[in-house]
Design a protein around this motif. Structure first.
Motif, PDB file in Angstrom:
ATOM      1  N   TYR A  26      -2.891 -17.308  80.710  1.00 38.78           N
ATOM      2  CA  TYR A  26      -2.408 -16.373  79.705  1.00 38.78           C
ATOM      3  C   TYR A  26      -3.570 -16.045  78.772  1.00 38.78           C
ATOM      4  CZ  TYR A  26       2.259 -17.706  81.208  1.00 38.78           C
ATOM      5  OH  TYR A  26       3.383 -17.932  81.955  1.00 38.78           O
ATOM      6  N   MET A  28      -4.496 -14.992  75.203  1.00 33.34           N
ATOM      7  CA  MET A  28      -3.877 -15.087  73.893  1.00 33.34           C
ATOM      8  C   MET A  28      -4.721 -14.264  72.911  1.00 33.34           C
ATOM      9  SD  MET A  28      -1.538 -17.329  74.861  1.00 33.34           S
ATOM     10  CE  MET A  28      -0.896 -18.373  73.578  1.00 33.34           C
ATOM     11  N   VAL A  30      -5.328 -12.840  69.276  1.00 29.73           N
ATOM     12  CA  VAL A  30      -4.965 -13.186  67.907  1.00 29.73           C
ATOM     13  C   VAL A  30      -5.233 -11.981  67.011  1.00 29.73           C
ATOM     14  CG1 VAL A  30      -5.406 -14.742  65.977  1.00 29.73           C
ATOM     15  CG2 VAL A  30      -5.566 -15.598  68.337  1.00 29.73           C
ATOM     16  N   ALA A 117       1.024 -20.490  71.003  1.00 26.35           N
ATOM     17  CA  ALA A 117       0.795 -19.343  70.111  1.00 26.35           C
ATOM     18  C   ALA A 117       1.365 -19.599  68.724  1.00 26.35           C
ATOM     19  CB  ALA A 117       1.406 -18.083  70.710  1.00 26.35           C
ATOM     20  N   VAL A 120      -1.026 -21.171  66.190  1.00 25.97           N
ATOM     21  CA  VAL A 120      -2.182 -20.417  65.698  1.00 25.97           C
ATOM     22  C   VAL A 120      -1.953 -20.081  64.226  1.00 25.97           C
ATOM     23  CG1 VAL A 120      -3.516 -18.290  65.932  1.00 25.97           C
ATOM     24  CG2 VAL A 120      -2.707 -19.500  67.987  1.00 25.97           C
ATOM     25  N   ALA A 123      -0.735 -16.642  62.947  1.00 23.92           N
ATOM     26  CA  ALA A 123       0.674 -16.301  63.144  1.00 23.92           C
ATOM     27  C   ALA A 123       1.526 -16.746  61.958  1.00 23.92           C
ATOM     28  CB  ALA A 123       1.202 -16.937  64.433  1.00 23.92           C
ATOM     29  N   VAL A 129       0.182 -13.295  67.439  1.00 18.38           N
ATOM     30  CA  VAL A 129      -0.509 -13.635  68.680  1.00 18.38           C
ATOM     31  C   VAL A 129       0.197 -12.898  69.811  1.00 18.38           C
ATOM     32  CG1 VAL A 129      -1.192 -15.464  70.284  1.00 18.38           C
ATOM     33  CG2 VAL A 129      -1.172 -15.913  67.806  1.00 18.38           C
ATOM     34  N   GLU A 130      -0.549 -12.085  70.526  1.00 18.83           N
ATOM     35  CA  GLU A 130      -0.017 -11.383  71.699  1.00 18.83           C
ATOM     36  C   GLU A 130      -0.372 -12.198  72.933  1.00 18.83           C
ATOM     37  OE1 GLU A 130      -0.957  -7.326  74.208  1.00 18.83           O
ATOM     38  OE2 GLU A 130      -1.278  -7.294  72.033  1.00 18.83           O
ATOM     39  N   ILE A 131       0.597 -12.430  73.781  1.00 13.24           N
ATOM     40  CA  ILE A 131       0.401 -13.203  75.004  1.00 13.24           C
ATOM     41  C   ILE A 131       0.483 -12.250  76.183  1.00 13.24           C
ATOM     42  CG2 ILE A 131       1.291 -15.048  76.464  1.00 13.24           C
ATOM     43  CD1 ILE A 131       2.671 -16.151  73.907  1.00 13.24           C
TER      44      ILE A 131
END
Length: 138
Positions: A26, A28, A30, A117, A120, A123, A129-131
């Motif tokens: 994945y 991640m 940020v 995520a 982090v 967040a 955070v986009e996964i």
């Protein structure tokens, strides 16, 4: 890191050109959003905890960190239109939407990625955070 078993990674896709399955990865992304401003207002001890939290994530099994990214306002965006190279200072998107960092996570599934995520600091302090699953689409 309760609930995440990184040693039991699920094979989920084949590497291009092979029949061998690889662990799910994945990406991640940020997004700092207002996190930098909010973190600047923290006490010195709270700021040290933010740095410790990032360090702990970077040291977690299954995490591949990348060098720190500079601030979005120091970026240069490149596009090619009609055969001409065009450059723009900074990101094309609004500054709060600009990627502030990234790391790669090998994990069992999306639930495990969500759990990491959530650790982090950005967040917690106004960012996100986009996964994205790593996948070949070209």
């Amino acid at each position: 890191m309760s609930g995440v078993d990184f040693s039991a990674r699920r094979s989920s896709y084949c590497e291009p050109g092979t029949d061998e399955e690889a662990a799910m990865k994945y990406i991640m992304l940020v997004y700092q959003g207002s996190a930098l401003d909010e973190q600047a207002a923290l006490t010195e001890d709270e700021q040290k905890q933010v740095y410790a939290d990032y360090h702990a994530i970077n040291q977690s099994p299954g995490v591949t960190s990348v060098p720190p990214m500079g601030l979005p306002e120091h970026a240069t965006t490149v596009r090619v239109e009609g055969g001409k190279t065009l450059t723009t200072d900074g990101p094309f998107v609004g500054m709060k939407e600009a990627v502030g960092g990234l790391f790669i996570l090998e994990a069992d599934d999306i639930d495990a990625a969500i759990e990491v995520a959530a650790r982090v600091p950005a967040a917690r302090y106004g960012g996100a955070v986009e996964i994205r699953p790593s996948e070949v689409y070209w």
